[in-house]
Design a protein around this motif. Structure first.
Motif, mmCIF file in Angstrom:
data_model
loop_
_atom_site.group_PDB
_atom_site.id
_atom_site.type_symbol
_atom_site.label_atom_id
_atom_site.label_comp_id
_atom_site.label_asym_id
_atom_site.label_seq_id
_atom_site.Cartn_x
_atom_site.Cartn_y
_atom_site.Cartn_z
ATOM 1 N N PHE A 22 4.008 -5.025 7.581
ATOM 2 C CA PHE A 22 4.714 -3.856 8.182
ATOM 3 C C PHE A 22 6.261 -4.530 8.642
ATOM 4 O O PHE A 22 7.147 -3.740 8.395
ATOM 5 N N THR A 25 8.371 -4.794 5.704
ATOM 6 C CA THR A 25 8.967 -3.616 5.278
ATOM 7 C C THR A 25 9.883 -3.274 6.179
ATOM 8 O O THR A 25 10.852 -2.709 5.695
ATOM 9 N N GLY A 411 3.984 -0.765 14.797
ATOM 10 C CA GLY A 411 3.572 -2.232 14.621
ATOM 11 C C GLY A 411 2.024 -2.274 15.164
ATOM 12 O O GLY A 411 1.307 -2.792 14.621
ATOM 13 N N VAL A 414 -0.389 0.019 13.576
ATOM 14 C CA VAL A 414 -0.782 -0.466 12.210
ATOM 15 C C VAL A 414 -1.751 -1.806 12.310
ATOM 16 O O VAL A 414 -2.728 -1.750 11.783
ATOM 17 N N THR A 418 -5.612 -1.376 11.153
ATOM 18 C CA THR A 418 -5.810 -2.044 10.204
ATOM 19 C C THR A 418 -7.080 -3.016 10.636
ATOM 20 O O THR A 418 -8.178 -3.171 9.884
#
Length: 703
Positions: A22, A25, A411, A414, A418
């Motif tokens: 992340f 990205t 962030g 995520v 995850t």
């Protein structure tokens, strides 16, 4: 070691990798996309800032004279003749404002006043006499220039890379090494007509650049026209308001100084607009037609800074902002002037600080996912995200500094999601493996406990104390010859299911099912308190249940025999045994072997449940009757074996049995007499019958 760590913390590793991806990205995505994300977050923060900030009435009154639809309907369509525009400036000036700022570009000469028409006609006919008539005719440009001279007025220019005009302005002085490398730059600009510039007290840029999403969030403090800095319309208005002859930019820290006013000066020269309250805009706005025709409206302009502009679409001054898709540019200039006077220049914190924040809140998301339950973890992450946004708002209120709460929040989300999904998948896979291994051997409660706490299992092998229980059906081999296959399988299925259900209900584990036999373990694979007693209680319940099952028609049809059981307690080695494709959790040791041999001893004693000495010693002694002393195969010393009292025996009968058993030590005759009376009272007790027969045989041999 790495392998073990990976197995144990693979969900955490997934989260770390996802969070790293992340961040990568975010850093690699196009600058335009990242900018839109940041600015959207700042929009939310500044909107909350406005609601939290205490009201602080501006010491400088402000008015916006709006050329709106009503004004166009009353005074004519746009563009107005210069004479009409001059009349509006005169009317505003009559209200005695301190400064007038006009958000309109007067780049072309007036073509519709009588003087302008005379000049055009003279040029067209080539007659100097006709052109000379212009000096005595009404001239809109002259009238507007005279109106501008009567009061401090700031006119506007626009940037244009295709133009070649120089744009005049007040001098800008620098003290120290000033960093202005990101200032908006154009080679030239389009300025108002020279007569108008000569009458104006100041000149500021009107151009408003949109962000990558097209929304206006900034107003220029300074722009670069060629090699020269020129102020924005709002800043130039403030200079006239403070009667400053020039601009001073100081370095370290970088400040813009106007007389007694000092504000931070960003390197890009832009003022980031805060969130404006639409109610304040409505309160300060007056229609142009009212200012021209109504003295009471003009009187409200006294001492104020008056901005002239238009909200009518025909003027082309409508802009999209984060809070409103259609805002007149004059309102944005007025907002900017208010911010400058209030010394509010929001600036973003260095990127390094935002990276640290993202790492911190991302770490919270990772830890919450692996260390807490889903609900607590989600609550913690939500609280951390909420605290990040609240902190951003509070920092803005306290210091006019902005940090981006959106990217760190994304962030953390995520990382948490995850890791949680990875953890859930791993736990689900682990629970599925555990259930597939044990759900047919253990009670659902025990399986659930193992699934929730897999650390309590030691499948690789351990030495632990267990109580083994073995069952067997008497005469099973002969029954298989009598029964039809379908009958046998149906009866045996019901029998095995009933026995296994009772075992699991008492906390035991069904270790194996071998033909008609059930091998059960207690205190494996997890600890079970009072496991010898539980095994005995289980066997007693099986004894009662098996008799009932044996009386069913389908069982009597095939001659289902009685159930015999053996129980013993002792150390055993337990764990997974087998090959990778077929592992079997089982136990090996003396206790297991003894239970199997005790089950077989039931044939010798006529008993139903034969319990070894160790298991008996761990239970209430009054539960058992002695059966005798035997030497079990594999053991050197003889051991006493026992059976739980049959449920149908009375207390007095049990006392007589114990007396008869003790009498066996004195001689067979005395004991046989008691056993004969016991047999008469309870003829169905096979144990008494066998013991009596042994005593009679012993007595006959002795005679």
């Amino acid at each position: 070691m790495l392998r073990q760590f990976g197995r144990r913390y693979s969900a955490l590793l997934y989260g770390v990798l996802a969070f790293t991806a992340f961040l990568a990205t975010m850093s690699l995505m196009p600058r335009e996309w990242r900018s839109v994300l940041r600015e959207t977050a700042f929009d939310v923060v500044l909107a909350a800032d406005r609601r939290m900030r205490h009201s602080n009435p501006n010491s400088v009154p402000l008015a916006v004279v709006d050329i709106d639809r009503r004004s166009l309907a009353a005074l004519g369509p746009w563009p107005w003749p210069r004479d009409t525009m001059a009349g509006l400036v005169e009317a505003v000036a009559a209200g005695k404002p301190s400064v007038i700022a006009i958000d309109i570009l007067f780049a072309e000469p007036d073509m519709r006043s009588p003087a302008a028409l005379a000049r055009q006609l003279g040029i067209f006919t080539g007659s100097p006499d006709i052109a000379s008539l212009a000096t005595g005719l009404p001239d809109g440009d002259k009238r507007l220039a005279n109106a501008i001279k009567s009061i401090p007025v700031v006119l506007g220019f626009v940037l244009d890379s295709n133009a070649s005009n120089a744009v005049p302005g007040a001098p800008v002085l620098a003290r120290g090494s000033v960093l202005i490398d990101s200032v908006w730059h154009m080679t030239a600009g389009i300025a108002p007509l020279s007569p108008l510039i000569e009458g104006a007290a100041g000149l500021g840029v009107l151009s408003l650049p949109g962000d990558f999403d097209g929304k206006i969030r900034r107003v220029p403090l300074f722009v670069a026209v060629g090699d020269t800095l020129r102020p924005g319309l709002a800043l130039e208005t403030v200079r006239l308001l403070y009667h400053s002859p020039s601009y001073i930019i100081e370095a370290d820290p970088q400040l813009l100084v106007l007389s007694d006013l000092k504000i931070p000066f960003p390197r890009d020269g832009f003022l980031r607009l805060t969130s404006a309250d639409p109610r304040n805009r409505d309160a300060r706005t007056f229609s142009a037609v009212d200012v021209i025709k109504d003295n009471s409206t003009r009187s409200k302009l006294a001492g104020a800074v008056a901005f002239i502009g238009g909200s009518a679409p025909e003027l082309g001054g409508l802009r999209e902002t984060p809070g409103d898709p259609l805002v007149a540019s004059v309102q944005l200039q007025a907002d900017a002037m208010q911010q400058i006077v209030a010394q509010r220049v929001p600036q973003s914190i260095p990127a390094f600080g935002e990276v640290l924040l993202a790492l911190a809140i991302g770490a919270i998301g990772l830890v919450a996912a692996v260390a807490l339950s889903p609900i607590l973890g989600a609550s913690l992450v939500a609280a951390a995200i909420g605290a990040t946004w609240l902190g951003s708002v509070l920092v803005s209120v306290a210091s006019d500094h902005l940090f981006d709460p959106l990217i760190p929040s994304l962030g953390a989300f995520v990382a948490f999601m995850t890791t949680s999904v990875g953890s859930y998948a791993l736990v689900s896979r682990r629970e599925a493996r555990i259930r597939s291994r044990f759900e047919q051997h253990l009670s659902p409660a025990v399986v659930r406990r193992i699934a929730e706490e897999p650390s309590i299992l030691k499948l690789s092998g351990e030495r632990r104390e267990v109580t083994a229980l073995f069952t067997d059906i008497e005469g099973f081999t002969a029954m298989t010859h009598r029964a039809e296959p379908e009958q046998l399988v149906a009866v045996l299925d019901g029998y095995i299911e009933g026995v296994a259900t009772i075992v699991m209900a008492h906390g035991g584990m069904v270790d194996k099912i071998v033909g008609d036999s059930v091998h059960a373990l207690f205190n494996a694979p997890v600890d079970l308190a009072d496991h010898p007693q539980r095994a005995v209680d289980c066997a007693m319940e099986i004894r009662i249940w098996a008799r009932t099952y044996q009386s069913r028609k389908e069982a009597t049809d095939i001659g289902l025999g009685r159930t015999r059981m053996g129980i013993e307690t002792g150390l055993a080695i337990v764990g997974d045994i087998g090959i990778r494709s077929k592992l079997d959790y089982t136990a090996h040791g003396d206790a297991v072997n003894s239970a199997a041999r005790l089950e077989a001893l039931n044939k010798e004693f006529g008993s139903t449940i034969c319990v070894g000495p160790i298991a008996t010693s761990r239970c209430e002694a009054s539960l058992f009757r002695p059966l005798g002393v035997v030497v079990l195969r594999g053991l050197d010393a003889p051991v006493a074996v026992f059976e739980p009292w049959p449920p149908e025996t009375a207390v007095a009968w049990r006392e007589r049995y114990l007396a008869a058993f003790r009498a066996m030590e004195n001689g067979p005759d005395e004991a046989a007499a008691i056993f004969e009376s016991l047999d008469a009272d309870c003829p169905g007790d096979t144990v008494v019958r066998i013991l009596l027969n042994r005593l009679r045989s012993t007595g006959s041999s002795a005679n």
